[in-house]
Every structure is written in C-alpha cells, then in structure tokens.
Design a protein around this motif. Sequence first.
Motif, mmCIF file in Angstrom:
data_model
loop_
_atom_site.group_PDB
_atom_site.id
_atom_site.type_symbol
_atom_site.label_atom_id
_atom_site.label_comp_id
_atom_site.label_asym_id
_atom_site.label_seq_id
_atom_site.Cartn_x
_atom_site.Cartn_y
_atom_site.Cartn_z
ATOM 1 N N GLY A 182 0.812 -1.205 0.000
ATOM 2 C CA GLY A 182 0.000 0.000 0.000
ATOM 3 C C GLY A 182 0.852 1.265 0.000
ATOM 4 O O GLY A 182 1.867 1.337 0.697
ATOM 5 N N VAL A 183 0.425 2.242 -0.775
ATOM 6 C CA VAL A 183 1.195 3.465 -0.986
ATOM 7 C C VAL A 183 0.251 4.652 -1.095
ATOM 8 O O VAL A 183 -0.838 4.530 -1.656
ATOM 9 N N ILE A 184 0.676 5.788 -0.534
ATOM 10 C CA ILE A 184 -0.022 7.056 -0.786
ATOM 11 C C ILE A 184 0.896 7.914 -1.654
ATOM 12 O O ILE A 184 2.100 8.029 -1.371
ATOM 13 N N GLY A 185 0.344 8.497 -2.710
ATOM 14 C CA GLY A 185 1.175 9.319 -3.576
ATOM 15 C C GLY A 185 0.440 10.554 -4.061
ATOM 16 O O GLY A 185 -0.757 10.735 -3.784
ATOM 17 N N LYS A 186 1.189 11.372 -4.772
ATOM 18 C CA LYS A 186 0.664 12.640 -5.279
ATOM 19 C C LYS A 186 0.778 12.616 -6.807
ATOM 20 O O LYS A 186 1.824 12.221 -7.343
ATOM 21 N N VAL A 187 -0.274 13.028 -7.462
ATOM 22 C CA VAL A 187 -0.241 13.078 -8.925
ATOM 23 C C VAL A 187 0.627 14.263 -9.355
ATOM 24 O O VAL A 187 0.384 15.401 -8.946
ATOM 25 N N ILE A 188 1.685 13.969 -10.146
ATOM 26 C CA ILE A 188 2.572 15.064 -10.580
ATOM 27 C C ILE A 188 2.535 15.264 -12.087
ATOM 28 O O ILE A 188 3.115 16.217 -12.606
ATOM 29 N N ALA A 189 1.843 14.401 -12.787
ATOM 30 C CA ALA A 189 1.590 14.617 -14.221
ATOM 31 C C ALA A 189 0.349 13.805 -14.554
ATOM 32 O O ALA A 189 0.155 12.724 -14.003
ATOM 33 N N SER A 190 -0.492 14.342 -15.412
ATOM 34 C CA SER A 190 -1.756 13.656 -15.659
ATOM 35 C C SER A 190 -2.180 13.751 -17.107
ATOM 36 O O SER A 190 -2.116 14.819 -17.719
ATOM 37 N N LYS A 191 -2.575 12.632 -17.669
ATOM 38 C CA LYS A 191 -3.328 12.623 -18.924
ATOM 39 C C LYS A 191 -4.673 11.925 -18.672
ATOM 40 O O LYS A 191 -5.165 11.185 -19.515
ATOM 41 N N SER A 192 -5.233 12.176 -17.505
ATOM 42 C CA SER A 192 -6.502 11.566 -17.108
ATOM 43 C C SER A 192 -7.540 12.660 -16.924
ATOM 44 O O SER A 192 -7.227 13.767 -16.496
ATOM 45 N N ASP A 234 -3.595 15.938 -6.859
ATOM 46 C CA ASP A 234 -4.480 14.964 -6.181
ATOM 47 C C ASP A 234 -3.645 13.971 -5.378
ATOM 48 O O ASP A 234 -2.557 13.573 -5.803
ATOM 49 N N ILE A 235 -4.211 13.587 -4.218
ATOM 50 C CA ILE A 235 -3.576 12.546 -3.397
ATOM 51 C C ILE A 235 -4.313 11.230 -3.665
ATOM 52 O O ILE A 235 -5.549 11.180 -3.619
ATOM 53 N N VAL A 236 -3.554 10.192 -3.946
ATOM 54 C CA VAL A 236 -4.168 8.910 -4.298
ATOM 55 C C VAL A 236 -3.582 7.786 -3.454
ATOM 56 O O VAL A 236 -2.472 7.893 -2.927
ATOM 57 N N ILE A 237 -4.370 6.723 -3.324
ATOM 58 C CA ILE A 237 -3.893 5.517 -2.652
ATOM 59 C C ILE A 237 -3.839 4.399 -3.679
ATOM 60 O O ILE A 237 -4.701 4.309 -4.569
ATOM 61 N N GLY A 238 -2.808 3.568 -3.575
ATOM 62 C CA GLY A 238 -2.663 2.476 -4.529
ATOM 63 C C GLY A 238 -1.857 1.352 -3.918
ATOM 64 O O GLY A 238 -1.510 1.396 -2.728
ATOM 65 N N LYS A 274 -8.539 8.246 -5.476
ATOM 66 C CA LYS A 274 -8.316 9.561 -4.889
ATOM 67 C C LYS A 274 -8.815 9.550 -3.450
ATOM 68 O O LYS A 274 -9.878 8.987 -3.156
ATOM 69 N N VAL A 275 -8.063 10.144 -2.526
ATOM 70 C CA VAL A 275 -8.527 10.177 -1.139
ATOM 71 C C VAL A 275 -8.822 11.622 -0.735
ATOM 72 O O VAL A 275 -8.271 12.574 -1.303
#
Lengths: 337, 337
Positions: free
Chosen positions: B74-84, B91-95, B112-113
């Motif tokens: 499990g990881v929490i991360g931050k979106v730093i580039a997006s083509k979505s 955005d902060i996401v969990i994966g 997204k959290v």
Amino acid sequence: MDNKKQQILLAERPKGTPDEHTFQFVEADIKQPEEGEVLIQTLYVSVDPYMRGRMIDAPSYVAPFELNAVIDGGVIGKVIASKSNQLEIGDIVIGGYGWQTHYTASEDEVRKVDKEIAPISTHLGILGMTGLTAYFGLLDIGRPKEGETVVISGAAGAVGSVVGQIAKIKGAYVVGIAGSDEKNRYLSDELQFDATINYKTTTNLANDIAKACPNGVDVYFDNVGGDISDAVHANLNKFARIPVCGAISSYNLEGEDIGPRIQTTLIKKSALMQGFTLGDYADRFPEGSKALAQWLQQGKLQYQETIKEGFENIPDAFLDLFKGNNTGKLLVKIAEQ
Amino acid sequence: MDNKKQQILLAERPKGTPDEHTFQFVEADIKQPEEGEVLIQTLYVSVDPYMRGRMIDAPSYVAPFELNAVIDGGVIGKVIASKSNQLEIGDIVIGGYGWQTHYTASEDEVRKVDKEIAPISTHLGILGMTGLTAYFGLLDIGRPKEGETVVISGAAGAVGSVVGQIAKIKGAYVVGIAGSDEKNRYLSDELQFDATINYKTTTNLANDIAKACPNGVDVYFDNVGGDISDAVHANLNKFARIPVCGAISSYNLEGEDIGPRIQTTLIKKSALMQGFTLGDYADRFPEGSKALAQWLQQGKLQYQETIKEGFENIPDAFLDLFKGNNTGKLLVKIAEQ
C-alpha cells in the motif's frame, strides 16, 4: 433377586491409559423405592470416549468423576419396582446413573423411552447422545452445502458414522478416515461414503486425503485430533469449517499434546474451528431427535452397534474405545429386556 | 526531477528473518503518462507483517511476490503529471504499487482520497486496511458483548490498538498484551485500556493474564500466535471467540511452528477460532470505512503512527515490524506532500 447390586467405582485417576487399578468392583445394598421413586435394573451401559476426560481432576466441560464413587454414564434400564405415578413396572427408561446393575431413582431423574420406534439400545446411540452430537456438530458448525466435501475422522465410530450419513443426506461428497479396511468397507458399502482412507496403512496421509478430495476439504468433522487432523488441515479449502467434537488421540497422552500450531493455516484459509459439546444444544434437542427419528424410519440412516455382554466387562469395553476395536456405538449389555 | 526512479526488488526469498540479501535497490526510467494515465510521486509507503508471507513461494491468501519484481504494498502518492480526466496534478491517491519512488498508473489503478477528513497517511492506517481489519475481525468474529473481556495480543500494533478502542466503544473490558512498558503506558493512558501486560518482563504470562482478567477471556484477538497465544488460550471462558488475524511470531521461523494442539481446549470451552483476511469482507468496506471515519471525527478513536523517513530505509522499517519496535501504524515517508 438377592438384595445386592454390583457397582464399579473410580479407584484412582489414571495417568496415561487406564488399567485395572483405575476401577474397583464393589457390592452394595439395593434400596427399595420410596414414594416417587422407582427401582431400575440396568439393561445397557454406554461407554464413550468423553468419559476418559472425566477421570482426571481438571477443568473440563463436565465435572470430573469423583474418586471412590460410581462412574457416571448413560444407561438404559427397566423399571422392576415402582412407587411412582409416572412410571410402572416394565417401563424402559434412560438415565445417567452409570456403571451399576441397579439404581433407585427419583421419577424425575430418568426418562421413559418409546420401545416401539426402534430397538431400545438406540436411545443410547443414534437416537440419543451420539446421534444428536453428530446432528448439531455437523449442521450447526460444519454447515455443509450440496456438493461440498466433508471429511470425517473416527469415521466408523459412533458419532462419525452418523455424521457421514447426515452429510450424504445433505448432498455432500463424504470421505471417511478410519483404522481398518473392514471399517472402511462398512463405510463404503453400507453407508455409501464416497471415499475412505485407512490411516494405519497409508504412507502419506496428507497426500491420500488430497487424492480422495479432488476439490479440497470444505468441512472437517474432527473426532480424533493429533496427526490425523494435522494431515486434514493441510488440505482445507478457503472458508473451511471444522467442528471439533473429540480429540481421542490425546486423551491418554501422559504429556502435552504437541504439534503444528494452527493459526497460520486458519488465516491462510479464512477457516473456522469450533469446539462443542452436546450440552451446548440442550434447548434444541427436540429438533434434533425429531429429525433423527424421521431419517431412521425413512431408512436414510443406518446404525451399527458393538455390544459386549456382562457387567464385569464394562472396563474392558471402555478401554476398547482407545484401541479402535469398535465400529459404531459401543454398548455393554447387562441383562435381558 | 531527473528522469529516473528508485525501486526495491525482491532479490531472493528469505529463509528465516529477511536480511540485506532479500532486497535489491535498482534505478529505472520514469515513464511519462499516456492517455488515461497519471504519474505519481510516492509520499508514504506502508510496511505490514503480512508482506513477510508473500516473500515465500507457498500457497497463501494472497499470491507470493515475484522474484526480481518491485515489492507490492500500500502506498499514498501525489499526482505530478496527468493525462486523465479523473485525476489532476496535486491529487492525493492511494494504490498498491509498492516500493518505488514513482509510478505511472492507469487512472483506475489508484483511488483519490479526501485530504480534509484526516492526515493523508491515515488512509494507509486507521481509515484504511489497518482500521478495517480491526473492525471486521473484532465485530464479525469476536462479537464482544457489553461487559465481556477482550484480550488483544500485539495490542500496541497498528491493528491491535484499533481493536482495543473499538472494543471499548462496545463496552468491553479490554486487556492489551504488548512488549514494553512504554507501549503499555500508551495503551492505558491514551487509549484507556483497562489493563495491560508486558510479555517480555512477565515470569508467568498465563498467570498474569488470569490476574488481569478476573472474569476470564471472552474474546481473544490474536495478532501474534506462538506461546503468547498459548497462554491466553489457558484462560478462555466457555463460548470464547478467537479472531485469528496474524501469527507474527511464526513468520520468520525456519522450521515448523510447534506448540500445544488446540483441539482439547476448544472442546472444553466450546470455543470458536476463526482466521480471516481483510479481503473476506470486501463487500462490506463501505460500512466499515463509514463507522471508522465517524468514530475518528467524534474523537472516539485515536491513532499513533511511527513514521520513518527516506526511501532507502524501507527494508529496515519492514524488519522493525518483527522486532516489536513500533507503536501503531508503521509508515515510511518518501517525500513531502
């Protein structure tokens, strides 16, 4: 009838396997019944593995036997004298007064049984404690679904042989583990078990269970514990259920019962293991008795009894339980009906 | 940002305790996102005991880690580039993409959290897997009633500390077993546990449990297995329930996990033991998440995190789990939010 009765007392608490020092035969006076009492002559005595646990002085699910007292246990008897309005001479009753040839009981201490429904001995077996134990353990804890695989250890024993038949009634694939080819033939040929394993002749029990259960094990009805159960645990399916009814392999151990701890297996399989004793279901006995009697009358349940004869042979019959000598319910016949 | 990312691979399957040979640090190219993808910078990595089981190649409840692949988790991360269209920069996401500094994810691979409800790290802990594991194990299997006694091993750990608080919310008498006086002060002073036991300084754990639980043990939430659990089992009440969540004492054993077999205890106590993993409750996550968030906002749940810093320290943090060095949820912080 002379005025004496025979009794068997617990002379000393066994360490390891009980032997001749465990038991003492004594003679006592027969007490004639007073108002509300009956005098019972014992016809059949039940010998059961759980009694071994009561011979030691340790907390258990039933109180330990007292030293120098008559050994308790299920009994079928005949009323031979009565000062009761509820019971008359010739009535057949079931009680728990244990290993003695006669007993003077309060009328509330024993229960009259139906002589017509089946041979009276069945009230100590398939229609009694044995059948009810199988019924509640399998259906309340094991909860087999149609097509699931049910494995039973001690499968030819009193409880195990009923468990397998109820599992078949519920549409399960039933695999029995027992200790002789003769027992296994009985399970396959008479009781229609789908597969059987002789744990005494196998070289790799876990492998043999895997072969006998191509779809894995959904329900394991455990009568024995020990390394037989370890081998079944290696074959559990996800969400398996294990009613733990007995651990006969450990009852006569002098030391601790040591083996693989079960936690990791339970986690990996999200499996459930639950111990029980029949008393847990006391409020549901009428439900169980009714179902068992109905299946018996419909011919869906068969039973086998091993009946020894003679009051003096009760201790030997009891010890036979731990040698795996019996198929089905083990009883000792004390007198003719 | 240079165009490289750091990863930790499983270099070899550990026998016994993992060590420096278990892990391999490598550098890889960052892949820029294509349509429907985002590039994530890792902020927090979760290290959890269950990961040890995935390092070996044996059937378990989740597939084993692959050799020479990035270690999942499990990881929490931050979106730093997006083509979505669904996720934007910041955005902060969990994966579950594991031990790497960056990851290029399909937009459906992460979730997204809410940044406002609580610190983002809680989505790996009390509001995430940890809290849900405590919630379902305790309430679905343990089922504590008001006034019953709940004992928890690994009580100061991520899951254990939440279990105890939920048990308190349900009105139970809560006893924690942990490995230091400092942890136990935290359980007593901050989390209002009713009693605590330090298993490292006790001379007779079973006796200390008996003293701490004057009414016996109704629910035992087992995070550790081994001889700590053996000692709790000696104090079970009739109809006790044992949710089996973890067996951390056995994870690094080189041989078999051997101890007293449990069957006789389960029979004597009509006790239930059930293993589980969080995945068993996937269809009830919304229920659990809602309850946990509500309790957290009402101040009924507290949490503690042990946060290590630096990508290079992930393996050490993981090994700390087995040394009992952490209180609450153990995380490694990789980058600032």
